[in-house]
Scaffold this active site. Structure first.
Site, mmCIF file in Angstrom:
data_model
loop_
_atom_site.group_PDB
_atom_site.id
_atom_site.type_symbol
_atom_site.label_atom_id
_atom_site.label_comp_id
_atom_site.label_asym_id
_atom_site.label_seq_id
_atom_site.Cartn_x
_atom_site.Cartn_y
_atom_site.Cartn_z
ATOM 1 N N CYS A 80 -3.602 -19.544 -13.381
ATOM 2 C CA CYS A 80 -4.127 -20.906 -13.380
ATOM 3 C C CYS A 80 -3.766 -21.539 -12.037
ATOM 4 O O CYS A 80 -2.584 -21.731 -11.740
ATOM 5 C CB CYS A 80 -3.506 -21.695 -14.525
ATOM 6 S SG CYS A 80 -4.000 -23.414 -14.489
ATOM 7 N N CYS A 232 -11.119 -26.527 -12.103
ATOM 8 C CA CYS A 232 -10.455 -25.247 -12.364
ATOM 9 C C CYS A 232 -10.081 -24.637 -11.009
ATOM 10 O O CYS A 232 -10.971 -24.322 -10.203
ATOM 11 C CB CYS A 232 -11.398 -24.327 -13.134
ATOM 12 S SG CYS A 232 -10.695 -22.696 -13.370
HETATM 13 N N1 LIG Z 1 -8.947 -21.058 -18.828
HETATM 14 C C1 LIG Z 1 -8.577 -20.145 -17.783
HETATM 15 C C2 LIG Z 1 -7.162 -20.329 -17.326
HETATM 16 C C3 LIG Z 1 -6.906 -21.649 -16.669
HETATM 17 C C4 LIG Z 1 -7.530 -21.757 -15.285
HETATM 18 C C5 LIG Z 1 -7.116 -23.045 -14.641
HETATM 19 N N2 LIG Z 1 -7.636 -24.235 -15.153
HETATM 20 C C6 LIG Z 1 -7.119 -23.024 -13.122
HETATM 21 O O1 LIG Z 1 -6.909 -24.099 -12.534
HETATM 22 O O2 LIG Z 1 -7.227 -21.976 -12.512
HETATM 23 C C7 LIG Z 1 -8.747 -18.695 -18.261
HETATM 24 O O3 LIG Z 1 -8.725 -18.429 -19.477
HETATM 25 O O4 LIG Z 1 -8.906 -17.812 -17.404
#
Ligand SMILES: N[C@@H](CCC[C@H](N)C(=O)O)C(=O)O
EC number: 5.1.1.7
Length: 333
Positions: A80, A232
């Site tokens: 993340c 993200c």
């Molecule tokens: N939901 C993602 C993991 C989280 C990613 C995050 N928000 C970021 O900032 O990179 C997954 O399941 O891969």
């Protein structure tokens, strides 16, 4: 009394839980249950969040700490990016260090304190790697290709071209025009590929990118295990790599790229070194609340506002002032 932190990177919201501060660390089922409960947008703590970032002891030589990422639905992600910036700030403050490595499932990643983005808007740079394009790394299936790089995949959506990049969590990327960013296509693809489907058996984060100009992107993401998110970090990093590879006239290696998102803006720098790609992700690491809570309450798998002492840090006001001076793009409500 242990303290949970409510934090965000580009308004991608998390709780940080430091297991090393507990007499008895939470078990995995306890972590899953706690995450599902406190992140719920309706019934969770402080309006919920996108996940819980678990800080634990490092398990590789030379690292300062470990970060685990539990998505809102209780699933665990390999990485993340926005979260790592906030964990970097937390560990930097706890251990009085400005530069170190944090262990994640697949790699030990370099993190580094940066100059504040604005008054009371602390920033960190984090390494996003390893990068993989092969079908097994995502994984994906039944699309007729071993990798997708600006490839038409009518099974996913007839009018779009897709790139699939693991960093190492899986991302599907499509460069789209303004109208496509605004309608529900992203939601339709995101929901489909994160339910029972023949293509992405582990689900996938889906990113729609719109090129704003030289070294400038807007990225909107439907996250695996979460749904629509404000931003993200790994998604913006993977998309920046696709930008450099697919649009070399508009972005280059080793040059900063401004990536706008519904929660603010980050900066990425894409590198190619020793035959490997990696991306530097630079952005805010904001702490909005400190939540003092009894350890027994954490083990019960839920924390309600009535169970704890919540202190607002005042950093959100400063972050909002930073966002207010960014250009108005009018891309997403
Ligand atoms: N939901 C993602 C993991 C989280 C990613 C995050 N928000 C970021 O900032 O990179 C997954 O399941 O891969």
């Amino acid at each position: 009394m242990p303290t949970l932190l409510k934090v965000h990177g580009s308004q991608n919201q998390f709780f940080i839980l430091d297991q090393t501060r507990l007499a008895q660390p939470l078990t995995d089922p306890e972590l899953r249950q706690l995450t599902q409960r406190i992140t719920d947008p309706k019934t969770g703590l402080l309006g919920g969040a996108d996940g819980v970032l678990v800080v634990d002891k490092s398990f590789r030589e030379g690292s300062q700490a470990q970060m685990r990422v539990i998505n809102a639905d209780g699933s665990e992600a390999a990485m993340c990016g926005n979260g790592l910036r906030t964990v970097a700030r937390y560990v930097a403050g706890r251990d009085h260090r400005d530069q170190f490595k944090v262990d994640t499932i697949d790699a030990s990643l370099r993190v580094r304190k940066q100059d504040d983005l604005a008054a009371v808007v602390p920033a960190f740079a984090v390494e996003i790697s390893p990068v993989r394009f092969n079908r097994e790394a995502l994984p994906f299936d039944n699309l007729g290709y071993d990798r997708l790089l600006d490839t038409p995949a009518p099974e996913l959506w007839p009018q779009l071209r897709f790139s699939a990049i693991a960093v190492p969590n899986p991302h599907l990327i499509s460069f789209v025009d303004r109208p496509a960013l605004q309608d529900d296509v992203l939601g339709v693809i995101g929901r489909r590929l994160n339910g029972e489907n023949p293509y992405f058996s582990d689900g996938v984060n889906v990113n729609f990118a719109h090129i704003l100009g030289q070294n400038q992107l807007f990225v909107r993401t439907y996250e695996r295990g979460v749904g629509f998110t404000n931003a993200c970090g790994t998604g913006m990093s993977a998309t920046s790599l696709a930008f450099v590879l697919l649009h070399p006239d508009q972005a280059s290696f080793d040059q900063p790229i401004d990536v706008f998102n519904p929660g603010g803006k980050v900066r990425t720098i894409v590198h190619y070194q020793d035959q490997e790609y990696w991306i530097e992700l630079i952005g805010n690491a904001t702490f909005t609340h400190r939540i003092a809570v009894d350890e027994a309450v954490l083990h019960q798998g839920n924390v309600q506002a009535a169970d704890c002492q919540i202190t607002e840090t005042g950093e959100q006001k400063a972050y909002q002032a930073f966002v207010d001076q960014l250009p108005t793009l009018g891309l997403v409500d």
